[in-house]
Design an enzyme around this catalytic site. Structure first.
Site, PDB file in Angstrom:
ATOM      1  N   ARG A  59       0.809  -1.213   0.000  1.00  0.00           N
ATOM      2  CA  ARG A  59       0.000   0.000   0.000  1.00  0.00           C
ATOM      3  C   ARG A  59       0.842   1.263   0.000  1.00  0.00           C
ATOM      4  O   ARG A  59       0.444   2.302  -0.468  1.00  0.00           O
ATOM      5  CB  ARG A  59      -0.926  -0.006   1.223  1.00  0.00           C
ATOM      6  CG  ARG A  59      -1.918  -1.145   1.130  1.00  0.00           C
ATOM      7  CD  ARG A  59      -2.819  -1.227   2.334  1.00  0.00           C
ATOM      8  NE  ARG A  59      -2.203  -2.009   3.403  1.00  0.00           N
ATOM      9  CZ  ARG A  59      -2.878  -2.742   4.278  1.00  0.00           C
ATOM     10  NH1 ARG A  59      -4.190  -2.776   4.227  1.00  0.00           N
ATOM     11  NH2 ARG A  59      -2.269  -3.415   5.213  1.00  0.00           N
ATOM     12  N   ASP A  75      -2.035 -20.279  17.737  1.00  0.00           N
ATOM     13  CA  ASP A  75      -0.737 -19.880  17.196  1.00  0.00           C
ATOM     14  C   ASP A  75       0.224 -21.063  17.055  1.00  0.00           C
ATOM     15  O   ASP A  75       0.954 -21.159  16.071  1.00  0.00           O
ATOM     16  CB  ASP A  75      -0.121 -18.827  18.132  1.00  0.00           C
ATOM     17  CG  ASP A  75       1.191 -18.286  17.615  1.00  0.00           C
ATOM     18  OD1 ASP A  75       1.229 -17.869  16.442  1.00  0.00           O
ATOM     19  OD2 ASP A  75       2.178 -18.259  18.376  1.00  0.00           O
ATOM     20  N   HIS A  97       1.417 -26.094  14.384  1.00  0.00           N
ATOM     21  CA  HIS A  97       2.700 -26.787  14.494  1.00  0.00           C
ATOM     22  C   HIS A  97       2.638 -28.094  15.286  1.00  0.00           C
ATOM     23  O   HIS A  97       3.126 -29.126  14.844  1.00  0.00           O
ATOM     24  CB  HIS A  97       3.738 -25.872  15.144  1.00  0.00           C
ATOM     25  CG  HIS A  97       3.880 -24.542  14.465  1.00  0.00           C
ATOM     26  ND1 HIS A  97       3.891 -24.408  13.106  1.00  0.00           N
ATOM     27  CD2 HIS A  97       4.021 -23.288  14.952  1.00  0.00           C
ATOM     28  CE1 HIS A  97       4.040 -23.134  12.785  1.00  0.00           C
ATOM     29  NE2 HIS A  97       4.115 -22.429  13.885  1.00  0.00           N
ATOM     30  N   LYS A 146       4.809 -19.425  26.024  1.00  0.00           N
ATOM     31  CA  LYS A 146       5.813 -18.365  25.895  1.00  0.00           C
ATOM     32  C   LYS A 146       6.342 -18.052  27.289  1.00  0.00           C
ATOM     33  O   LYS A 146       5.691 -18.320  28.284  1.00  0.00           O
ATOM     34  CB  LYS A 146       5.174 -17.120  25.275  1.00  0.00           C
ATOM     35  CG  LYS A 146       4.675 -17.381  23.857  1.00  0.00           C
ATOM     36  CD  LYS A 146       4.892 -16.194  22.961  1.00  0.00           C
ATOM     37  CE  LYS A 146       4.429 -16.475  21.544  1.00  0.00           C
ATOM     38  NZ  LYS A 146       5.509 -16.932  20.656  1.00  0.00           N
TER      39      LYS A 146
HETATM   40  C1  BG6 Z   1       5.304 -19.034  14.831  1.00  0.00           C
HETATM   41  C2  BG6 Z   1       4.450 -18.443  15.913  1.00  0.00           C
HETATM   42  O1  BG6 Z   1       4.520 -19.746  13.913  1.00  0.00           O
HETATM   43  O2  BG6 Z   1       6.256 -19.918  15.408  1.00  0.00           O
HETATM   44  C3  BG6 Z   1       5.316 -17.719  16.929  1.00  0.00           C
HETATM   45  O3  BG6 Z   1       3.536 -17.529  15.332  1.00  0.00           O
HETATM   46  C4  BG6 Z   1       6.382 -18.637  17.457  1.00  0.00           C
HETATM   47  O4  BG6 Z   1       4.526 -17.222  18.000  1.00  0.00           O
HETATM   48  C5  BG6 Z   1       7.142 -19.287  16.317  1.00  0.00           C
HETATM   49  O5  BG6 Z   1       7.273 -17.862  18.247  1.00  0.00           O
HETATM   50  C6  BG6 Z   1       8.089 -20.337  16.835  1.00  0.00           C
HETATM   51  O6  BG6 Z   1       8.890 -20.777  15.774  1.00  0.00           O
HETATM   52  P1  BG6 Z   1      10.337 -21.376  16.053  1.00  0.00           P
HETATM   53  O7  BG6 Z   1      10.790 -21.820  14.700  1.00  0.00           O
HETATM   54  O8  BG6 Z   1      11.162 -20.269  16.631  1.00  0.00           O
HETATM   55  O9  BG6 Z   1      10.145 -22.489  17.017  1.00  0.00           O
END
Ligand code: BG6
Length: 559
Positions: free
Chosen positions: A91, A297, A302, A402
């Site tokens: 943008r 998240d 994951h 976290k």
């Molecule tokens: C991301 C999340 O997908 O993965 C983050 O949005 C997280 O919150 C991150 O910190 C962790 O990734 P990695 O590769 O550092 O374990």
């Protein structure tokens, strides 16, 4: 712009020295020049196609911190094909030159300006283009189409186009629809089977970053919009965890070794833990995280992907569809979390101030752009049961948080004790421990198997020893970081490490009852945990209820 500088077609940007910058992975990522075709994790050569790489969200965090550094590093590896042109769509009013400077800055910021190889960087960033436009403005897309046609005409992208959505997820639908309306989603040629096919020219691919929706309904809605414009074989949903070297090794460990498969089932496995602990807080991502929380998240994308790799049946081949079909099957076998007893299956909590790595850190509610009365969970744990023959009755515990005590991602397979405790008398202290296979995803990548053995001496006394493999002992460097792997795979048309739409929806089905229960009962008094610890007591209770306890992650006592 063609394969300029008189380079032969299919040449690679690259240089010959190792410069040894670090990376956020536990083992350094190699900067050594690679042969033209470096080995892929699945055994084939790395041979990404030249393309025009259109990035939506070019000024965002993801582009700056991950994508552009990854492209530069691929250049360092000699893997990035000449003629790959970055096209930014955003943008902000910006000329091509200013855009180029921004990209250069991102590389300098990431690696440190003094370590960046100037000429190489110039090659990687050769004539990037910038198109200014709103995400919903058809004229912007018409300008984009003109730029892409120009690039095709001068041979740079060879008709290959990759659209990378690095924007906030709320923008995905409108961008996809506008790409379709502008005629930019043309299927052209695409790899129907990467393993069998030759690279094809004239492909168009869509790369989508997580989160894929907020729940099952929105994920389905997004998939429907995407399916209205793109063929599923054009769609690459990124889950960067799947591209981690150690996660790929999970498949090799399971299926290239004869010793694991016979014991990889309910008869021998007691329970499985999957932990992804972070020391970081939410950093500058308050607004995103407030909407997401730990369950959306980390667990839904994951950890559920890691779970599916541990629990899936052997695929018939290492083709994308064979692997993804098996993952989908096991996701479908996950027992729905009972709506009336969600708290027995899932735990949420939020961190309050504490000390992490010797530093005082703020409570989540005091973080930048986080509501002072936020209910968002920064820790989540979830128990899964799988209703199939292999896993009936074996609990899988997933947890993430976290601001925990240390950064560690690992999968621990806890085996059952032997049926007869022959050495009970020899071990009055009760040190006979069940065997545990720990796959250390990061950092300190590797795996270890704990085994009971006789302590040398006259008496029969037991001790636990570990057979351990650390990548660091044989490898100083990992060949690629996760983002490099996904970029190369997408440029090659290898979909194995990407999430398919049906898998993403299945993951939302699994967490659906938990999301609903948590939304219906806003946690005014959400459980808390001190930053720098291992999460709330409720997470311990979740395991204790089944007679288990969370493993203290590997080498915890080491600094
Ligand atoms: C991301 C999340 O997908 O993965 C983050 O949005 C997280 O919150 C991150 O910190 C962790 O990734 P990695 O590769 O550092 O374990």
């Amino acid at each position: 712009m063609s394969a300029s500088g008189g380079e032969p077609d299919g040449g690679r940007v690259g240089y010959d020295e190792t410069d040894g910058f670090g990376d956020e992975e536990g083992v350094n990522v190699s900067r050594a020049a690679r042969p033209e075709s470096a080995p892929s994790p699945f055994g084939g050569p790395r041979d990404p196609d030249t393309c025009s790489l259109v990035i939506f969200g070019v000024t965002g965090d993801l582009t700056r911190r991950k994508l552009i550094p990854a492209l530069y590093d691929l250049g360092c590896h000699g893997v990035l094909p000449f003629g790959t042109t970055i096209v930014g769509y955003g943008r902000q009013p910006l000329g091509d030159e200013a855009f180029r400077d921004q990209l250069h800055q991102a590389i300098d910021d990431h690696y440190g300006a003094e370590k960046v190889d100037g000429p190489l960087c110039d090659r990687v960033l050769e004539t990037p283009r910038y198109v200014q436009g709103q995400f919903d403005d058809p004229e912007g897309y018409a300008r984009l189409a003109t730029v892409l046609d120009e690039l095709d005409a001068d041979g740079s992208g060879r008709g290959n186009r990759m659209f990378y959505l690095a924007t906030p997820p709320s923008q995905f639908p409108v961008i996809v629809e506008q790409l379709g309306a502008a005629g930019l989603a043309r299927a052209g040629a695409f790899d129907t089977d990467h393993a069998a096919g030759e690279p094809v020219a004239g492909w168009t691919r869509l790369v989508v970053e997580k989160p894929f929706g907020r729940d099952l309904a929105t994920a389905h809605e997004l998939d429907t919009i995407i399916a209205g414009v793109f063929d599923e074989r054009q769609v690459y949903r990124i889950d960067h965890y799947l591209a981690k070297e150690t996660v790929q090794n999970l498949l090799v460990l399971r299926f290239a070794n004869g010793i694991f498969e016979p014991v990889w089932n309910r008869r021998y496995v007691d329970f499985v833990e999957i932990t992804a602990a972070e020391t970081l807080g939410v950093e500058h991502r308050g607004p995103y995280y407030e909407e997401a929380g730990a369950l959306r998240d980390m667990i839904t994308p994951h950890l559920i992907q890691l779970f599916s790799l541990v629990a899936m049946e052997p695929p018939v081949a290492f083709g994308a569809d064979a692997v993804r079909d098996e993952k989908l099957k096991v996701l479908r076998a996950v027992r729905p979390v009972p709506r009336d007893s969600v708290s027995d299956w899932a735990v949420r909590a939020q961190y309050v101030q504490g000390t992490v790595g010797g530093e005082q850190v703020l409570a989540y509610r005091a973080e930048e752009r986080v509501a002072p009365d936020s209910h968002t969970e920064t820790f989540a744990a979830l128990k899964l049961l799988v209703d199939n023959w292999r896993w009936q009755g074996v609990p899988f515990y997933l947890r993430t948080g976290k601001r925990l005590a240390r950064r560690v991602t690992e999968i621990a397979i806890h085996f059952k004790r032997p049926p007869v405790l022959l050495f009970r008398d020899a071990d009055p202290g009760g040190r006979v421990q069940p065997n545990v296979l720990v796959l250390r995803v990061q950092p300190d990548e590797g795996f270890s198997l704990s085994i009971d053995s006789k302590r040398p001496g006259h008496a029969v006394a037991l001790q636990q020893v570990a057979m351990d493999y650390s990548y660091g002992t044989t490898l100083h460097e990992l060949p690629f970081s996760a983002y490099e792997t996904v970029l190369v795979d997408a440029m090659e048309g290898d979909m194995t490490l990407f999430t398919r739409g049906d898998q993403a929806e299945e993951a939302w089905r699994i967490v659906g009852p938990v999301l609903e229960a948590w939304a219906a009962k806003p946690a005014r008094d959400i459980a808390i945990y001190e930053a720098g610890g291992w999460g709330p007591e409720a997470a311990d209770a979740l395991m204790a209820h089944d007679g288990h306890s969370w493993r203290r992650p590997w080498k915890e006592d080491q600094p």
